[in-house]
Design a protein around this motif. Structure first.
Motif, mmCIF file in Angstrom:
data_model
loop_
_atom_site.group_PDB
_atom_site.id
_atom_site.type_symbol
_atom_site.label_atom_id
_atom_site.label_comp_id
_atom_site.label_asym_id
_atom_site.label_seq_id
_atom_site.Cartn_x
_atom_site.Cartn_y
_atom_site.Cartn_z
ATOM 1 N N GLY A 124 97.409 8.624 27.427
ATOM 2 C CA GLY A 124 98.254 9.699 26.930
ATOM 3 C C GLY A 124 97.818 11.101 27.265
ATOM 4 N N MET A 125 96.772 11.269 28.058
ATOM 5 C CA MET A 125 96.303 12.608 28.416
ATOM 6 C C MET A 125 97.103 13.139 29.605
ATOM 7 S SD MET A 125 92.442 13.910 29.436
ATOM 8 C CE MET A 125 91.783 13.547 27.798
ATOM 9 N N ALA A 126 97.500 14.391 29.551
ATOM 10 C CA ALA A 126 98.237 15.006 30.651
ATOM 11 C C ALA A 126 97.340 15.147 31.877
ATOM 12 C CB ALA A 126 98.758 16.381 30.231
ATOM 13 N N ALA A 127 97.949 14.997 33.069
ATOM 14 C CA ALA A 127 97.175 15.055 34.306
ATOM 15 C C ALA A 127 96.427 16.376 34.488
ATOM 16 C CB ALA A 127 98.084 14.779 35.496
ATOM 17 N N PRO A 128 97.046 17.548 34.222
ATOM 18 C CA PRO A 128 96.275 18.797 34.376
ATOM 19 C C PRO A 128 95.053 18.860 33.462
ATOM 20 C CG PRO A 128 98.617 19.270 34.327
ATOM 21 C CD PRO A 128 98.476 17.822 33.957
ATOM 22 N N MET A 129 95.166 18.311 32.246
ATOM 23 C CA MET A 129 94.017 18.311 31.349
ATOM 24 C C MET A 129 92.904 17.415 31.891
ATOM 25 S SD MET A 129 93.790 17.280 27.287
ATOM 26 C CE MET A 129 94.993 18.553 26.859
ATOM 27 N N ALA A 130 93.277 16.231 32.401
ATOM 28 C CA ALA A 130 92.278 15.329 32.979
ATOM 29 C C ALA A 130 91.647 15.947 34.221
ATOM 30 C CB ALA A 130 92.928 13.991 33.316
ATOM 31 N N ALA A 131 92.462 16.625 35.043
ATOM 32 C CA ALA A 131 91.920 17.304 36.220
ATOM 33 C C ALA A 131 90.962 18.414 35.808
ATOM 34 C CB ALA A 131 93.060 17.880 37.053
ATOM 35 N N GLY A 132 91.274 19.070 34.695
ATOM 36 C CA GLY A 132 90.368 20.095 34.183
ATOM 37 C C GLY A 132 89.019 19.520 33.802
ATOM 38 N N VAL A 178 85.303 20.393 35.241
ATOM 39 C CA VAL A 178 84.099 20.671 34.449
ATOM 40 C C VAL A 178 82.924 19.855 34.982
ATOM 41 C CG1 VAL A 178 83.061 20.507 32.156
ATOM 42 C CG2 VAL A 178 85.407 21.328 32.407
ATOM 43 N N ILE A 179 83.200 18.592 35.394
ATOM 44 C CA ILE A 179 82.159 17.809 36.066
ATOM 45 C C ILE A 179 81.631 18.580 37.263
ATOM 46 C CG2 ILE A 179 81.803 15.778 37.541
ATOM 47 C CD1 ILE A 179 83.365 14.118 35.622
ATOM 48 N N GLY A 180 82.551 19.221 38.002
ATOM 49 C CA GLY A 180 82.138 20.011 39.154
ATOM 50 C C GLY A 180 81.235 21.167 38.791
ATOM 51 N N GLU A 210 88.270 14.880 23.088
ATOM 52 C CA GLU A 210 87.376 14.803 21.934
ATOM 53 C C GLU A 210 85.976 15.275 22.318
ATOM 54 O OE1 GLU A 210 88.512 14.047 19.000
ATOM 55 O OE2 GLU A 210 90.527 13.564 19.746
ATOM 56 N N PRO A 211 85.155 15.705 21.336
ATOM 57 C CA PRO A 211 83.788 16.146 21.639
ATOM 58 C C PRO A 211 82.963 15.094 22.378
ATOM 59 C CG PRO A 211 84.391 16.784 19.410
ATOM 60 C CD PRO A 211 85.499 15.924 19.917
ATOM 61 N N SER A 212 83.154 13.816 22.044
ATOM 62 C CA SER A 212 82.387 12.768 22.711
ATOM 63 C C SER A 212 82.700 12.709 24.202
ATOM 64 C CB SER A 212 82.677 11.412 22.056
ATOM 65 O OG SER A 212 84.073 11.140 22.078
ATOM 66 N N MET A 213 83.962 12.925 24.569
ATOM 67 C CA MET A 213 84.330 12.948 25.978
ATOM 68 C C MET A 213 83.726 14.162 26.679
ATOM 69 S SD MET A 213 85.757 11.730 28.662
ATOM 70 C CE MET A 213 87.018 10.484 28.319
ATOM 71 N N LEU A 214 83.697 15.300 26.007
ATOM 72 C CA LEU A 214 83.083 16.487 26.600
ATOM 73 C C LEU A 214 81.598 16.275 26.861
ATOM 74 C CD1 LEU A 214 84.797 19.370 24.590
ATOM 75 C CD2 LEU A 214 85.180 18.736 26.980
ATOM 76 N N ILE A 215 80.922 15.582 25.944
ATOM 77 C CA ILE A 215 79.507 15.277 26.152
ATOM 78 C C ILE A 215 79.334 14.404 27.395
ATOM 79 C CG2 ILE A 215 77.513 14.053 25.191
ATOM 80 C CD1 ILE A 215 78.495 14.920 22.411
ATOM 81 N N PHE A 216 80.195 13.394 27.527
ATOM 82 C CA PHE A 216 80.133 12.537 28.719
ATOM 83 C C PHE A 216 80.356 13.362 29.981
ATOM 84 C CE2 PHE A 216 82.491 10.350 32.047
ATOM 85 C CZ PHE A 216 81.644 9.301 32.337
ATOM 86 N N ILE A 217 81.367 14.237 29.968
ATOM 87 C CA ILE A 217 81.701 15.034 31.145
ATOM 88 C C ILE A 217 80.519 15.905 31.559
ATOM 89 C CG2 ILE A 217 83.129 16.956 31.949
ATOM 90 C CD1 ILE A 217 84.578 14.290 31.998
ATOM 91 N N VAL A 218 79.885 16.554 30.597
ATOM 92 C CA VAL A 218 78.728 17.409 30.903
ATOM 93 C C VAL A 218 77.603 16.576 31.483
ATOM 94 C CG1 VAL A 218 76.929 18.864 29.908
ATOM 95 C CG2 VAL A 218 79.318 19.179 29.209
#
Length: 436
Positions: free
Chosen positions: A284-292, A296-298, A344-352
């Motif tokens: 259910g996440m929008a593509a631009p948000m997932a690309a964002g 951030v991984i970059g 969610e915060p947990s996903m942001l932690i994974f991304i970082v």
């Protein structure tokens, strides 16, 4: 101020070469960032399956990797400037021609073959060649900086391409990449030089060569460096690439490095880079948000890769590889439970975390190739990088088929995590490099 003081303070030419290499790799990274963004739009317009589109990605990834060792030899034969300029033109042609597609085989040709050959002719092998020729000091650091150029390209292009694909359409995204690649060509032709001796200098930090050159000039003796350079230039590029492979394939470290790097490619470009956006879209996440999130991984990839380059000058590279692969494997094991419609915060932690680890494996791998195989290190790394892309190609297709048949990507995430743990063990088993 004396003339000698001014000379000492002048910026070494090697840093200009590194800067234009950074820009060139950044430009090539534009199309490398597009597969995940374009999968859903291509499905919507043409009705192609995830597996079909993933096949084009896999061809791109395989050629991206298998072109690399030949590109390293071609850079010896024809020079970096010519090879990189032609590579950027191929990227521009491939990405531009995709707007004319009407059938899936054209996707395989344009997106798969042309762009695969173009990106494979530069990227990490280009970075390794620049470092080997132009730097003696700070090799690990510069390798990290040039490797981070790909992440910077992802950071710049991903959000823009996602917005273009959602708004004006995926064709505008492809044309943007083509324009970016073309824009870099004049800078490459103007500023890039193949070797220090081409502009009457030596590699940065090569004090021994500088003293030898000074003695030869003072004694009126001819320089001996040109003979070896000429010999490399006249050698057949394909023959040299294959000969180096035959030599390296007889050694145990090559297979451990290639096997570990194949898993590296599977867990980054092949899986996360290609399928993270559609996997997030499934939840259910929008593509631009997932690309964002990938952008951030970059951001953190730049930090992680430069830091890894610095550490590679100070810590045993095999230990670094073992740590990187082990932590990456554990993080992939928890990823399936982190997807949601919102960030969610947990996903942001994974991304970082994943960003810090994304291509941090490159500087220690390049360092090990250089230590073990000496002057052939860049070509050997080209073959190791080829294994990286073969692994990425298998993961791209495998994850796409998993999604088509099981309706979810979970098995792909768990499998990649287990493989990364295996890669950690393989890296620690490399042993001590010869001639260290």
């Amino acid at each position: 101020m004396s003339l000698s003081t001014t000379t000492r303070r002048r910026v070494h030419r090697a840093w200009y070469v590194a800067a234009v290499a950074f820009v060139a790799i950044l430009g090539a990274a534009g199309f490398r960032a597009t597969p995940g963004v374009l999968i859903t739009p291509l499905q919507d317009e043409f009705g192609w399956s995830t597996g079909t589109i993933s096949l084009a990605v896999s061809i791109n990834l395989v050629l991206y990797g298998l072109t690399a060792p030949f590109a390293a030899a071609l850079m010896d034969r024809f020079g970096m400037r010519r090879v990189v300029a032609i590579a950027l033109l191929l990227i521009a042609a491939g990405s531009g021609l995709t707007v004319l597609m009407t059938a899936s085989w054209q996707l395989l040709l344009f997106w798969g073959v042309l762009v695969g050959l173009g990106t494979g002719s530069m990227a990490l092998v280009f970075a390794a060649t620049v470092v080997d020729r132009w730097f003696v000091r700070h090799r690990g650091l510069v390798t990290g900086i040039l490797t981070a150029a790909g992440a910077t390209g992802q950071l710049i292009f991903l959000p823009l391409l996602a917005q273009l694909a959602e708004g004006p359409g995926w064709r505008f995204a492809s044309l943007t990449v083509a324009a970016a690649a073309l824009a870099v060509v004049p800078f490459v032709w103007w500023l890039l030089r193949d070797r220090p001796e081409d502009v009457g200098t030596t590699a940065y930090g090569d004090r021994a060569a500088s003293r030898s050159e000074a003695n030869e000039h003072s004694e009126g003796a001819p320089s001996s460096g040109g003979g070896a350079t000429q010999e490399r230039k006249t050698a057949n590029a394909a023959v040299r690439a294959v000969t180096v492979l035959a030599m390296a394939a007889r050694t145990r470290p090559f297979w451990l490095l290639a096997g570990g790097f194949a898993i590296c490619g599977a867990s980054t470009n092949g899986l996360v880079g290609t399928h993270f956006i559609p996997a997030a879209h499934d939840h259910g996440m929008a593509a631009p948000m997932a690309a964002g999130l990938l952008a951030v991984i970059g951001i953190f990839d730049i930090v992680g890769t430069v830091a890894s380059g610095w550490l590679s000058d100070k810590i045993d590279p095999k230990v670094l590889l073992g740590v990187y692969y082990g932590l990456r494997g554990l993080s992939l094991m928890v990823l399936p439970g982190l997807f949601a419609a919102t960030t969610e915060p947990s996903m942001l932690i994974f991304i970082v975390f994943y960003g810090l680890d994304w291509v941090a494996t490159v500087p220690p791998t390049v360092a090990l190739c250089r230590r073990i195989y000496g002057a052939d290190g860049a070509v050997v790394f080209g073959w190791v990088f080829g294994a990286h892309q073969v692994g990425a190609a298998f993961a791209a297709v495998g994850a796409g088929l998993t999604r088509d048949h099981l309706g979810a990507y979970d098995l792909a995430w768990y499998g990649a995590g287990a493989l990364c743990l295996l890669a950690a063990g393989m890296s620690l088993a490399i042993g001590h490099a010869r001639g260290r």
